[in-house]
Write a protein that holds these residues in place. Sequence first.
Motif, PDB file in Angstrom:
ATOM      1  N   LEU A   1       6.267  14.861   2.693  1.00 10.90           N
ATOM      2  CA  LEU A   1       5.355  15.337   1.657  1.00 10.90           C
ATOM      3  C   LEU A   1       4.830  14.289   0.692  1.00 10.90           C
ATOM      4  O   LEU A   1       3.774  14.514   0.076  1.00 10.90           O
ATOM      5  N   ASP A   2       5.522  13.166   0.504  1.00 12.75           N
ATOM      6  CA  ASP A   2       5.158  12.315  -0.627  1.00 12.75           C
ATOM      7  C   ASP A   2       5.539  10.864  -0.355  1.00 12.75           C
ATOM      8  O   ASP A   2       6.677  10.456  -0.571  1.00 12.75           O
ATOM      9  N   SER A   3       4.581  10.067   0.094  1.00 10.26           N
ATOM     10  CA  SER A   3       4.851   8.662   0.399  1.00 10.26           C
ATOM     11  C   SER A   3       5.212   7.868  -0.854  1.00 10.26           C
ATOM     12  O   SER A   3       6.009   6.922  -0.792  1.00 10.26           O
ATOM     13  N   THR A   4       4.616   8.244  -1.992  1.00  9.69           N
ATOM     14  CA  THR A   4       4.940   7.562  -3.258  1.00  9.69           C
ATOM     15  C   THR A   4       6.394   7.795  -3.623  1.00  9.69           C
ATOM     16  O   THR A   4       7.089   6.875  -4.076  1.00  9.69           O
ATOM     17  N   PHE A   5       6.878   9.029  -3.416  1.00 11.41           N
ATOM     18  CA  PHE A   5       8.279   9.338  -3.685  1.00 11.41           C
ATOM     19  C   PHE A   5       9.182   8.591  -2.718  1.00 11.41           C
ATOM     20  O   PHE A   5      10.257   8.102  -3.106  1.00 11.41           O
ATOM     21  N   PHE A   6       8.775   8.481  -1.457  1.00 11.16           N
ATOM     22  CA  PHE A   6       9.563   7.725  -0.484  1.00 11.16           C
ATOM     23  C   PHE A   6       9.730   6.284  -0.955  1.00 11.16           C
ATOM     24  O   PHE A   6      10.844   5.731  -0.912  1.00 11.16           O
ATOM     25  N   GLN A   7       8.660   5.692  -1.430  1.00  5.23           N
ATOM     26  CA  GLN A   7       8.743   4.321  -1.937  1.00  5.23           C
ATOM     27  C   GLN A   7       9.636   4.253  -3.164  1.00  5.23           C
ATOM     28  O   GLN A   7      10.409   3.303  -3.330  1.00  5.23           O
ATOM     29  N   TRP A   8       9.564   5.282  -4.017  1.00  3.58           N
ATOM     30  CA  TRP A   8      10.436   5.326  -5.209  1.00  3.58           C
ATOM     31  C   TRP A   8      11.903   5.345  -4.770  1.00  3.58           C
ATOM     32  O   TRP A   8      12.741   4.667  -5.379  1.00  3.58           O
ATOM     33  N   ILE A   9      12.217   6.100  -3.737  1.00  8.52           N
ATOM     34  CA  ILE A   9      13.602   6.148  -3.246  1.00  8.52           C
ATOM     35  C   ILE A   9      14.027   4.769  -2.758  1.00  8.52           C
ATOM     36  O   ILE A   9      15.138   4.304  -3.059  1.00  8.52           O
ATOM     37  N   GLU A  10      13.157   4.112  -1.999  1.00  9.01           N
ATOM     38  CA  GLU A  10      13.470   2.757  -1.523  1.00  9.01           C
ATOM     39  C   GLU A  10      13.804   1.828  -2.686  1.00  9.01           C
ATOM     40  O   GLU A  10      14.744   1.023  -2.613  1.00  9.01           O
ATOM     41  N   GLU A  11      13.038   1.935  -3.763  1.00  7.16           N
ATOM     42  CA  GLU A  11      13.194   1.030  -4.908  1.00  7.16           C
ATOM     43  C   GLU A  11      14.354   1.408  -5.812  1.00  7.16           C
ATOM     44  O   GLU A  11      14.864   0.557  -6.554  1.00  7.16           O
ATOM     45  N   ASN A  12      14.770   2.676  -5.787  1.00  6.43           N
ATOM     46  CA  ASN A  12      15.785   3.148  -6.740  1.00  6.43           C
ATOM     47  C   ASN A  12      17.068   3.652  -6.089  1.00  6.43           C
ATOM     48  O   ASN A  12      17.934   4.175  -6.792  1.00  6.43           O
ATOM     49  N   LEU A  13      17.198   3.458  -4.780  1.00  7.48           N
ATOM     50  CA  LEU A  13      18.386   3.975  -4.095  1.00  7.48           C
ATOM     51  C   LEU A  13      19.666   3.417  -4.706  1.00  7.48           C
ATOM     52  O   LEU A  13      20.663   4.140  -4.867  1.00  7.48           O
ATOM     53  N   HIS A  14      19.675   2.139  -5.045  1.00  9.20           N
ATOM     54  CA  HIS A  14      20.895   1.537  -5.607  1.00  9.20           C
ATOM     55  C   HIS A  14      21.292   2.202  -6.918  1.00  9.20           C
ATOM     56  O   HIS A  14      22.483   2.320  -7.240  1.00  9.20           O
ATOM     57  N   LEU A  15      20.299   2.662  -7.692  1.00  6.36           N
ATOM     58  CA  LEU A  15      20.600   3.336  -8.958  1.00  6.36           C
ATOM     59  C   LEU A  15      21.079   4.769  -8.721  1.00  6.36           C
ATOM     60  O   LEU A  15      21.934   5.267  -9.466  1.00  6.36           O
TER      61      LEU A  15
END
Length: 363
Positions: free
Chosen positions: A192-206
């Motif tokens: 549903l949301d490529s922007t959210f997917f990228q957010w997960i990639e960038e914030n997974l460690h947090l």
Amino acid sequence: MEKLTFSLGNRSYPIIISSGLCNNICSLWHLKINDKALIVTNQTLGALYLDRLIKLMQTAKIQVDHIILPDGEQYKTLDTINKIINLLLKQLHDRNTTLIALGGGVVGDLTGFAASIYQRGIRFIQIPTTLLAQVDASIGGKTGVNHLLGKNMIGSFHQPTLVIIDTDFLISLPSREFNSGLSEIIKYGIILDSTFFQWIEENLHLLLALDTSKLIYCIRRCCELKSSLVSSDEYEIKNRALLNLGHTFGHAIEAYTGYGKWLHGEAVAAGIVMAVRTAERLGQFKSIEGNRIVKLLKRANLPIRGPLEMLPENYLPYMMRDKKTISGQLRLILPLTIGIAEIRHDVPNQLILEAINDCQNIH
């Protein structure tokens, strides 16, 4: 505190997300003095939180009973439902009783199903305690139990009246359970949301570090995405089925191995990779994007292939019994690009077997 509305007309309900909610939980409910309630929880959660919740409810002068169930997917059965119904009858609960699900997806599914059938339907409140339940299982109204031949094959659609999501529950959650929930989060980004997917990639460690602000944002976004689909397709006639990315494969893993050996999110993660490889073999999904998904699942400490003892041909009998099969046609959710997915009814079984085999060779 974050608050959003799950929109379903006159059956809409609030979802409240914050940390520390359970310290003042009764103030959020629409329960009055002398109202009756039954808390449904399991042995693990009961030992940690049940006494505190009962005391809060008694202070609010709510008449409360409770039932403690065994912990595990293998207990999501009609026998367990019968235990809940027996207690409701013995304690003279009526149609004004509210059931309260204190636990993960198993407890929520059991409680919701019991609420849907007791005296033809009573209210229930979800208090999800696992990440997977907070981002997915507790919202949307799917309830049910498993059958030996298939997962969630007996159930109903029955919406809660309120969902209370307290991120403090995640502090005591075992890492394996937490990681299991990440697969559903990643699923939302893929479909549903490529922007959210990228957010997960960038914030997974947090997220893995249990950063409260990141968790609250993440949970809210998942709830928003699910609400956008379910509000227009509550009974999964059309696009709500997109939420099942990886689930047809994953449910086969859970049924074949015996419920509880693989966590639901673990089986879904492997199933997502199988769906990705199927889409790649169909020529509708780029392998560079598929590799990006595999990399993220690995970073989330999730499996990217099914059980080694499970051969490709072991999947199809379970997949053909899946709820998403219609008129004998296997319905698969397959990505087109990260952020967009589609429902396919025309994928040849041989291609599916080849895609599953591809995944067994991933490392």
